[in-house]
Scaffold this active site. Sequence first.
Site, PDB file in Angstrom:
ATOM      1  N   ASP A  51      27.508 123.253  51.818  1.00  0.00           N
ATOM      2  CA  ASP A  51      28.964 123.433  51.726  1.00  0.00           C
ATOM      3  C   ASP A  51      29.311 124.923  51.661  1.00  0.00           C
ATOM      4  O   ASP A  51      30.482 125.295  51.646  1.00  0.00           O
ATOM      5  CB  ASP A  51      29.555 122.642  50.547  1.00  0.00           C
ATOM      6  CG  ASP A  51      28.961 123.020  49.210  1.00  0.00           C
ATOM      7  OD1 ASP A  51      28.047 123.868  49.162  1.00  0.00           O
ATOM      8  OD2 ASP A  51      29.414 122.453  48.190  1.00  0.00           O
ATOM      9  N   SER A  52      28.275 125.782  51.692  1.00  0.00           N
ATOM     10  CA  SER A  52      28.491 127.226  51.870  1.00  0.00           C
ATOM     11  C   SER A  52      29.147 127.489  53.228  1.00  0.00           C
ATOM     12  O   SER A  52      29.630 128.601  53.475  1.00  0.00           O
ATOM     13  CB  SER A  52      27.177 127.995  51.745  1.00  0.00           C
ATOM     14  OG  SER A  52      26.185 127.433  52.574  1.00  0.00           O
ATOM     15  N   ASP A  90      25.146 118.652  52.255  1.00  0.00           N
ATOM     16  CA  ASP A  90      25.826 118.694  50.957  1.00  0.00           C
ATOM     17  C   ASP A  90      26.984 117.703  50.918  1.00  0.00           C
ATOM     18  O   ASP A  90      27.810 117.661  51.836  1.00  0.00           O
ATOM     19  CB  ASP A  90      26.417 120.092  50.717  1.00  0.00           C
ATOM     20  CG  ASP A  90      25.469 120.985  49.941  1.00  0.00           C
ATOM     21  OD1 ASP A  90      24.597 120.462  49.222  1.00  0.00           O
ATOM     22  OD2 ASP A  90      25.611 122.221  50.050  1.00  0.00           O
ATOM     23  N   LYS A 120      22.637 116.052  49.586  1.00  0.00           N
ATOM     24  CA  LYS A 120      22.395 116.827  48.359  1.00  0.00           C
ATOM     25  C   LYS A 120      23.673 116.829  47.545  1.00  0.00           C
ATOM     26  O   LYS A 120      24.763 116.886  48.107  1.00  0.00           O
ATOM     27  CB  LYS A 120      21.975 118.255  48.717  1.00  0.00           C
ATOM     28  CG  LYS A 120      21.864 119.197  47.519  1.00  0.00           C
ATOM     29  CD  LYS A 120      21.136 120.480  47.863  1.00  0.00           C
ATOM     30  CE  LYS A 120      21.984 121.601  48.388  1.00  0.00           C
ATOM     31  NZ  LYS A 120      23.113 122.020  47.547  1.00  0.00           N
ATOM     32  N   GLU A 122      25.408 118.278  43.556  1.00  0.00           N
ATOM     33  CA  GLU A 122      25.226 119.201  42.433  1.00  0.00           C
ATOM     34  C   GLU A 122      25.386 118.478  41.099  1.00  0.00           C
ATOM     35  O   GLU A 122      26.303 117.681  40.937  1.00  0.00           O
ATOM     36  CB  GLU A 122      26.258 120.336  42.531  1.00  0.00           C
ATOM     37  CG  GLU A 122      26.091 121.203  43.761  1.00  0.00           C
ATOM     38  CD  GLU A 122      27.101 122.348  43.836  1.00  0.00           C
ATOM     39  OE1 GLU A 122      27.883 122.536  42.875  1.00  0.00           O
ATOM     40  OE2 GLU A 122      27.101 123.055  44.869  1.00  0.00           O
ATOM     41  N   GLU A 189      19.105 126.921  41.619  1.00  0.00           N
ATOM     42  CA  GLU A 189      19.775 128.146  42.065  1.00  0.00           C
ATOM     43  C   GLU A 189      19.969 129.125  40.913  1.00  0.00           C
ATOM     44  O   GLU A 189      20.504 128.776  39.857  1.00  0.00           O
ATOM     45  CB  GLU A 189      21.130 127.774  42.696  1.00  0.00           C
ATOM     46  CG  GLU A 189      21.885 129.003  43.207  1.00  0.00           C
ATOM     47  CD  GLU A 189      23.020 128.670  44.161  1.00  0.00           C
ATOM     48  OE1 GLU A 189      23.186 127.491  44.549  1.00  0.00           O
ATOM     49  OE2 GLU A 189      23.750 129.610  44.534  1.00  0.00           O
TER      50      GLU A 189
END
Length: 271
Positions: A51-52, A90, A120, A122, A189
């Site tokens: 999602d970057s 993401d 993925k 978070e 991270e």
Amino acid sequence: MSVHKEAKRITTHILQSMKDNGEKIAMLTAYDYSMARILDEAGIDILLVGDSASNVMAGHETTLPITLDQMIYHASSVVRGIKRCFVVVDLPFGYYQGDSKLALKSAIRIMKESGAHGVKLEGGAEVIDSVKRILTAGIPVMGHLGLTPQSIYKFGTYTVRAKENEEAKRLLSDAVLLEKSGCFGIVLEKIPAKLTTKVAKKVKIPIIGIGGGGGADGQVLVTHDMVGITKDFKPRFLRRYADLFNVMKESTESYIKDVRSGDFPNDKEQY
Ligand code: KIV
């Protein structure tokens, strides 16, 4: 014998064998077909449709604005560009937190509409219901702990996480929980290197670090940072392998000069 050299396609089983065999896993981000082709041909093990993309492709300050439809667009472009690597996508902010049924729906849309191989998300204990429900559909899930950019407004800054004992203990127990729930790997991270090593030793699944030191089972970077397209982002953990910002800027300057002078196109460059 090298597991990844033998593998025609990278799967979660291959990734696990790589950890078991002590072979490091190389992961990068990709958001489009052309970049995915280059990275896959180079032999990357995992491509993350991160999602970057919200920062790198769309110029937003955070990862929060990107939508599920936009992630699916990026992911399907990446999948069309690869032959061998594992593609993980993401789950964007707002499509899985606090609602495991929504999480499963979002993950199924990603898998069905993009052809990717896993998702993925978070967080640890707070998203474990979502993790478990997605896994019931046979969708591989990767965790992400430490600095989790979707929670940036809770953290306040992008500094190193889990430096204090209490947060480090929570991170370790979240990693164990993600493993027990059935995740195939975890991204850690921006945490202290010693903590990364401890987690990688404690859990059996692959640990992929970004800004977490050399004790992880593999490393991930944002490709645009790694090749020097995002020229102003210079965290300590980043190693730049090229200066593509300037390569592209200088090429563009030459092109503009040639167009203006009439040098381009020449006799051979026309019909
Ligand atoms: O979105 C992303 O690029 C990521 C990496 C930083 C791991 O999650």
